[in-house]
Scaffold this motif. Sequence first.
Motif, PDB file in Angstrom:
ATOM      1  N   ASN A   3     -67.497  48.193 -43.596  1.00 22.03           N
ATOM      2  CA  ASN A   3     -66.968  48.205 -42.187  1.00 22.03           C
ATOM      3  C   ASN A   3     -67.404  47.245 -41.368  1.00 22.03           C
ATOM      4  OD1 ASN A   3     -65.876  50.845 -42.596  1.00 22.03           O
ATOM      5  ND2 ASN A   3     -67.872  52.028 -41.965  1.00 22.03           N
ATOM      6  N   ALA A   4     -68.667  46.643 -41.677  1.00 20.50           N
ATOM      7  CA  ALA A   4     -69.159  45.532 -40.992  1.00 20.50           C
ATOM      8  C   ALA A   4     -68.236  44.393 -41.148  1.00 20.50           C
ATOM      9  CB  ALA A   4     -70.418  45.305 -41.118  1.00 20.50           C
ATOM     10  N   ALA A   5     -67.983  44.242 -42.643  1.00 21.93           N
ATOM     11  CA  ALA A   5     -67.234  43.275 -43.148  1.00 21.93           C
ATOM     12  C   ALA A   5     -65.860  42.954 -42.330  1.00 21.93           C
ATOM     13  CB  ALA A   5     -66.917  43.237 -44.609  1.00 21.93           C
ATOM     14  N   TRP A   6     -65.101  44.366 -42.366  1.00 28.61           N
ATOM     15  CA  TRP A   6     -63.839  44.234 -41.587  1.00 28.61           C
ATOM     16  C   TRP A   6     -63.885  43.894 -40.117  1.00 28.61           C
ATOM     17  CZ3 TRP A   6     -59.779  43.950 -44.324  1.00 28.61           C
ATOM     18  CH2 TRP A   6     -59.571  44.192 -45.567  1.00 28.61           C
ATOM     19  N   ARG A   7     -64.887  44.485 -39.583  1.00 26.42           N
ATOM     20  CA  ARG A   7     -65.146  44.018 -38.191  1.00 26.42           C
ATOM     21  C   ARG A   7     -65.371  42.608 -37.885  1.00 26.42           C
ATOM     22  NH1 ARG A   7     -68.488  48.388 -37.970  1.00 26.42           N
ATOM     23  NH2 ARG A   7     -70.359  47.082 -37.902  1.00 26.42           N
ATOM     24  N   GLU A  10     -61.847  40.791 -38.371  1.00 31.58           N
ATOM     25  CA  GLU A  10     -61.075  41.048 -36.893  1.00 31.58           C
ATOM     26  C   GLU A  10     -61.240  39.672 -36.128  1.00 31.58           C
ATOM     27  OE1 GLU A  10     -58.325  42.891 -36.787  1.00 31.58           O
ATOM     28  OE2 GLU A  10     -58.588  43.149 -39.021  1.00 31.58           O
ATOM     29  N   LEU A  11     -62.728  39.666 -35.794  1.00 28.27           N
ATOM     30  CA  LEU A  11     -63.196  38.916 -35.002  1.00 28.27           C
ATOM     31  C   LEU A  11     -62.839  37.370 -35.431  1.00 28.27           C
ATOM     32  CD1 LEU A  11     -66.717  40.187 -34.316  1.00 28.27           C
ATOM     33  CD2 LEU A  11     -64.862  39.903 -32.608  1.00 28.27           C
ATOM     34  N   LEU A  15     -60.707  34.417 -33.490  1.00 30.54           N
ATOM     35  CA  LEU A  15     -61.391  33.253 -32.703  1.00 30.54           C
ATOM     36  C   LEU A  15     -60.708  32.066 -33.735  1.00 30.54           C
ATOM     37  CD1 LEU A  15     -65.045  34.456 -32.547  1.00 30.54           C
ATOM     38  CD2 LEU A  15     -63.586  33.943 -30.790  1.00 30.54           C
ATOM     39  N   TYR A  16     -60.533  32.067 -34.879  1.00 27.22           N
ATOM     40  CA  TYR A  16     -60.263  30.797 -35.893  1.00 27.22           C
ATOM     41  C   TYR A  16     -58.978  30.186 -35.163  1.00 27.22           C
ATOM     42  CZ  TYR A  16     -64.169  32.009 -38.932  1.00 27.22           C
ATOM     43  OH  TYR A  16     -65.181  32.391 -39.547  1.00 27.22           O
ATOM     44  N   PRO A  17     -57.877  30.888 -34.844  1.00 33.18           N
ATOM     45  CA  PRO A  17     -56.553  30.155 -34.611  1.00 33.18           C
ATOM     46  C   PRO A  17     -56.830  29.362 -33.162  1.00 33.18           C
ATOM     47  CG  PRO A  17     -56.172  32.488 -35.255  1.00 33.18           C
ATOM     48  CD  PRO A  17     -57.718  32.492 -35.268  1.00 33.18           C
ATOM     49  N   GLU A  18     -57.751  29.757 -32.378  1.00 28.73           N
ATOM     50  CA  GLU A  18     -57.917  29.084 -30.940  1.00 28.73           C
ATOM     51  C   GLU A  18     -58.691  28.110 -31.243  1.00 28.73           C
ATOM     52  OE1 GLU A  18     -56.912  30.525 -28.120  1.00 28.73           O
ATOM     53  OE2 GLU A  18     -55.994  32.044 -29.379  1.00 28.73           O
ATOM     54  N   SER A  36     -57.089  34.141 -46.195  1.00 29.83           N
ATOM     55  CA  SER A  36     -57.204  35.444 -45.499  1.00 29.83           C
ATOM     56  C   SER A  36     -56.612  35.390 -44.144  1.00 29.83           C
ATOM     57  CB  SER A  36     -58.620  35.903 -45.319  1.00 29.83           C
ATOM     58  OG  SER A  36     -59.205  36.130 -46.669  1.00 29.83           O
ATOM     59  N   ILE A  37     -56.619  34.141 -43.298  1.00 30.06           N
ATOM     60  CA  ILE A  37     -55.995  33.921 -42.150  1.00 30.06           C
ATOM     61  C   ILE A  37     -55.273  32.782 -42.024  1.00 30.06           C
ATOM     62  CG2 ILE A  37     -56.849  33.929 -39.706  1.00 30.06           C
ATOM     63  CD1 ILE A  37     -59.944  34.689 -40.688  1.00 30.06           C
ATOM     64  N   PRO A  38     -54.159  32.953 -42.226  1.00 28.42           N
ATOM     65  CA  PRO A  38     -53.159  31.615 -42.665  1.00 28.42           C
ATOM     66  C   PRO A  38     -53.214  30.952 -41.184  1.00 28.42           C
ATOM     67  CG  PRO A  38     -52.062  33.694 -43.408  1.00 28.42           C
ATOM     68  CD  PRO A  38     -53.416  34.103 -42.777  1.00 28.42           C
ATOM     69  N   GLU A  39     -53.252  31.686 -39.988  1.00 26.56           N
ATOM     70  CA  GLU A  39     -53.182  30.956 -38.714  1.00 26.56           C
ATOM     71  C   GLU A  39     -54.426  29.945 -38.638  1.00 26.56           C
ATOM     72  OE1 GLU A  39     -53.465  34.105 -39.061  1.00 26.56           O
ATOM     73  OE2 GLU A  39     -51.216  34.732 -38.968  1.00 26.56           O
ATOM     74  N   THR A  40     -55.375  29.995 -39.517  1.00 25.65           N
ATOM     75  CA  THR A  40     -56.798  29.227 -39.323  1.00 25.65           C
ATOM     76  C   THR A  40     -56.096  27.604 -39.154  1.00 25.65           C
ATOM     77  OG1 THR A  40     -58.081  30.468 -40.354  1.00 25.65           O
ATOM     78  CG2 THR A  40     -58.922  28.210 -40.260  1.00 25.65           C
ATOM     79  N   PRO A  41     -56.662  26.769 -38.512  1.00 28.10           N
ATOM     80  CA  PRO A  41     -56.736  25.333 -38.064  1.00 28.10           C
ATOM     81  C   PRO A  41     -57.059  24.718 -39.475  1.00 28.10           C
ATOM     82  CG  PRO A  41     -58.250  25.879 -36.754  1.00 28.10           C
ATOM     83  CD  PRO A  41     -57.947  27.340 -37.163  1.00 28.10           C
ATOM     84  N   LYS A  42     -56.711  23.435 -39.327  1.00 23.69           N
ATOM     85  CA  LYS A  42     -57.406  22.578 -40.314  1.00 23.69           C
ATOM     86  C   LYS A  42     -59.041  22.789 -40.412  1.00 23.69           C
ATOM     87  CE  LYS A  42     -55.709  18.616 -38.647  1.00 23.69           C
ATOM     88  NZ  LYS A  42     -55.557  17.428 -38.507  1.00 23.69           N
TER      89      LYS A  42
END
Length: 243
Positions: A3-7, A10-11, A15-18, A36-42
């Motif tokens: 549960n902690a890992a999933w939370r 989600e954070l 955050l990363y795409p910003e 896991s998060i394709p929208e992540t920047p470089k």
Amino acid sequence: DWNAAWRYLELEKELYPEANLLTVVTAEDGEDIIFSIPETPKTAVLPNCYTLSPRPPSFDKTSDLCFVGPATVNHNLDAMRYMRDEVLPHILSLDANIKVFVIGSSWQLYSQEFTDTPFVFRGHVADLDKELSKYRVFVCPLTYGAGLKGKLGSAASAGLPVVSTSIGCEGYPISSANECLISDDPKLFAQHCEMLLKDKNQWESKRNQLRAMMEQNYGPRSLDIYVTRLLEASEGNVFSTHQ
């Protein structure tokens, strides 16, 4: 834990795409995050940096095994349970007098669980290099975990050879033939420990190769390379007012 890992995931997705640029400690970590998060920047690699002890310990002035990490981190606690249940019986069959010194906080919470074992809990220490210099071999029997393991870097920088599971040395440019003795088989892990405890030539060879790898890849001079790459990856979006 799940549960902690999933939370946290989600954070991270929020955050990363910003960000303009994300720093990671290994290239593999960056690949995992982007998967896991394709929208992540470089991403740019900025690993831990270590200063090698100028006076590493000598074989003749050290003894026993040691480990570093607080008991409040699950993978440390489970690593010592694995060491106790799977590896230690094989070690004790080779050397009944061996001790395993564990450096880190909160182990007193589990003292009863390790009763009648050769584990010695040292607690938190102010000078880790000085404490590590007392021991002959560092063990890193992690069975799970991610990224660079700071404990292995600390041991290598202090001048100890290391016996590790494959997870324990993950992220470092290490091979069992050179810088470190690696095994996921408890019996072979124990044999590696015994060899480094008894064979001075092997002890010095492994220790020196591991230190050379650390200095080349994670010493202060190598940090210049990583910072330069980070600035290049930012393309002026990060640190633009501090160039």
